[in-house]
Design a protein around this motif. Structure first.
Motif, PDB file in Angstrom:
ATOM      1  N   GLY A  98     -21.037   9.434 -28.502  1.00 25.59           N
ATOM      2  CA  GLY A  98     -20.118   8.378 -28.113  1.00 25.59           C
ATOM      3  C   GLY A  98     -20.216   7.882 -26.686  1.00 25.59           C
ATOM      4  O   GLY A  98     -19.404   7.066 -26.253  1.00 25.59           O
ATOM      5  N   ARG A 122     -14.940  -1.314 -23.142  1.00 27.23           N
ATOM      6  CA  ARG A 122     -14.675  -0.504 -24.341  1.00 27.23           C
ATOM      7  C   ARG A 122     -13.222  -0.040 -24.364  1.00 27.23           C
ATOM      8  O   ARG A 122     -12.587  -0.022 -25.409  1.00 27.23           O
ATOM      9  CB  ARG A 122     -15.617   0.698 -24.402  1.00 27.23           C
ATOM     10  CG  ARG A 122     -15.305   1.613 -25.576  1.00 27.23           C
ATOM     11  CD  ARG A 122     -16.252   2.783 -25.705  1.00 27.23           C
ATOM     12  NE  ARG A 122     -17.568   2.385 -26.156  1.00 27.23           N
ATOM     13  CZ  ARG A 122     -18.502   3.256 -26.564  1.00 27.23           C
ATOM     14  NH1 ARG A 122     -18.240   4.550 -26.542  1.00 27.23           N
ATOM     15  NH2 ARG A 122     -19.684   2.843 -26.962  1.00 27.23           N
ATOM     16  N   SER A 128     -12.125  -0.671 -33.389  1.00 26.51           N
ATOM     17  CA  SER A 128     -13.420  -0.028 -33.541  1.00 26.51           C
ATOM     18  C   SER A 128     -14.101  -0.490 -34.827  1.00 26.51           C
ATOM     19  O   SER A 128     -15.322  -0.525 -34.932  1.00 26.51           O
ATOM     20  CB  SER A 128     -13.252   1.495 -33.557  1.00 26.51           C
ATOM     21  OG  SER A 128     -12.437   1.903 -34.646  1.00 26.51           O
ATOM     22  N   ARG A 131     -16.056  -3.548 -34.069  1.00 23.25           N
ATOM     23  CA  ARG A 131     -17.244  -3.192 -33.303  1.00 23.25           C
ATOM     24  C   ARG A 131     -18.324  -2.651 -34.233  1.00 23.25           C
ATOM     25  O   ARG A 131     -19.510  -2.958 -34.086  1.00 23.25           O
ATOM     26  CB  ARG A 131     -16.872  -2.161 -32.235  1.00 23.25           C
ATOM     27  CG  ARG A 131     -17.931  -1.944 -31.177  1.00 23.25           C
ATOM     28  CD  ARG A 131     -17.398  -1.184 -29.988  1.00 23.25           C
ATOM     29  NE  ARG A 131     -17.023   0.177 -30.335  1.00 23.25           N
ATOM     30  CZ  ARG A 131     -15.796   0.677 -30.221  1.00 23.25           C
ATOM     31  NH1 ARG A 131     -14.815  -0.077 -29.790  1.00 23.25           N
ATOM     32  NH2 ARG A 131     -15.544   1.924 -30.534  1.00 23.25           N
ATOM     33  N   THR A 132     -17.923  -1.844 -35.210  1.00 25.09           N
ATOM     34  CA  THR A 132     -18.873  -1.290 -36.170  1.00 25.09           C
ATOM     35  C   THR A 132     -19.490  -2.387 -37.024  1.00 25.09           C
ATOM     36  O   THR A 132     -20.698  -2.406 -37.266  1.00 25.09           O
ATOM     37  CB  THR A 132     -18.170  -0.264 -37.083  1.00 25.09           C
ATOM     38  OG1 THR A 132     -17.673   0.804 -36.277  1.00 25.09           O
ATOM     39  CG2 THR A 132     -19.135   0.293 -38.120  1.00 25.09           C
ATOM     40  N   ARG A 194     -26.679   2.524 -28.436  1.00 24.34           N
ATOM     41  CA  ARG A 194     -25.245   2.369 -28.647  1.00 24.34           C
ATOM     42  C   ARG A 194     -24.960   1.526 -29.892  1.00 24.34           C
ATOM     43  O   ARG A 194     -24.074   1.848 -30.693  1.00 24.34           O
ATOM     44  CB  ARG A 194     -24.601   1.722 -27.408  1.00 24.34           C
ATOM     45  CG  ARG A 194     -23.082   1.649 -27.503  1.00 24.34           C
ATOM     46  CD  ARG A 194     -22.425   1.221 -26.201  1.00 24.34           C
ATOM     47  NE  ARG A 194     -22.840  -0.112 -25.801  1.00 24.34           N
ATOM     48  CZ  ARG A 194     -23.696  -0.382 -24.825  1.00 24.34           C
ATOM     49  NH1 ARG A 194     -24.277   0.595 -24.167  1.00 24.34           N
ATOM     50  NH2 ARG A 194     -23.996  -1.626 -24.513  1.00 24.34           N
ATOM     51  N   THR A 198     -23.173   3.083 -33.139  1.00 20.38           N
ATOM     52  CA  THR A 198     -21.922   2.414 -33.515  1.00 20.38           C
ATOM     53  C   THR A 198     -21.964   2.038 -34.996  1.00 20.38           C
ATOM     54  O   THR A 198     -20.969   2.122 -35.704  1.00 20.38           O
ATOM     55  CB  THR A 198     -21.693   1.152 -32.657  1.00 20.38           C
ATOM     56  OG1 THR A 198     -21.570   1.535 -31.281  1.00 20.38           O
ATOM     57  CG2 THR A 198     -20.415   0.429 -33.084  1.00 20.38           C
TER      58      THR A 198
END
Length: 204
Positions: A98, A122, A128, A131-132, A194, A198
């Motif tokens: 992470g 962030r 989240s 973001r994924t 990242r 993610t």
């Protein structure tokens, strides 16, 4: 009450803590320094929220172990990993766990400030799941070969090893790597990692 954004510097070298701390304070950040990961974890409950600059190579408890404890305790503060050993496999593990970014010592001040900026972005993000989804959409734009090269990078393999495993030349790996970086909008390996992690691509 100080409303400047806080950066926790966790490094066993006093000279590193002092130099980074001075630079960050002159650019508008609040700073708190810690001589070890264990010291930081002892005061974690009362530590003010902020970004964590976490050195990997520390006695008593290394950075990966500290990061593991932060995750286990549900700490939401973003982590930037610092390493002076150029160990990509360690950086990959930190990113999988992470970390927002990793920087190899010695690093340029603007690279550090950019990473810290991303860390605070962030912290400001609320979804989240969104973001994924964004990361998965970026990965979907890659060709099969580009995905294979990215999976090799995400495992911590150098270009030559990836080339051997895929039966292609190192130069071809470099071409695929450049193409996938462009498609992902990644300016560095850490940014590509990242996005990869993610999207939850692959397991250690």
């Amino acid at each position: 009450m100080n409303d400047r954004r806080l950066v926790h510097i966790v490094d066993d070298e006093e000279s590193v803590r002092n130099s980074i701390g001075f630079m960050l304070q002159t650019t508008g950040y609040s700073v708190r320094t810690w001589p070890s990961g264990a010291a930081f974890l002892r005061d974690l409950r009362t530590a003010e929220p902020g970004c964590i600059l976490l050195d990997i190579r520390m006695p008593e408890m290394d950075g990966l172990a500290v990061q593991q404890q932060l995750n286990a305790r549900g700490a939401k503060m973003p982590v930037i990993v610092l390493t002076g050993h150029g160990d990509v496999s360690i950086a990959v593990k930190a990113m999988r766990a992470g970390a927002v970014d990793f920087l190899e010592k010695p690093f340029e001040a603007d690279h550090l400030l950019c990473a810290i900026g991303k860390a605070f972005e962030r912290m400001a993000e609320t979804s989240s799941e969104s973001r994924t989804d964004d990361a998965r959409a970026l990965l979907a734009s890659l060709s099969m070969r580009e995905r294979e090269v990215l999976e090799g990078l995400a495992t911590g393999y150098p270009n030559k090893t990836i080339a051997y495993d895929l039966g292609i030349s190192p130069r071809t790996v470099e071409v695929h790597r450049a193409n996938l970086m462009q498609k992902l909008g990644a300016r560095s390996l850490s940014e590509a990692l990242r996005i990869t992690f993610t999207a939850e691509m692959g397991e250690i």
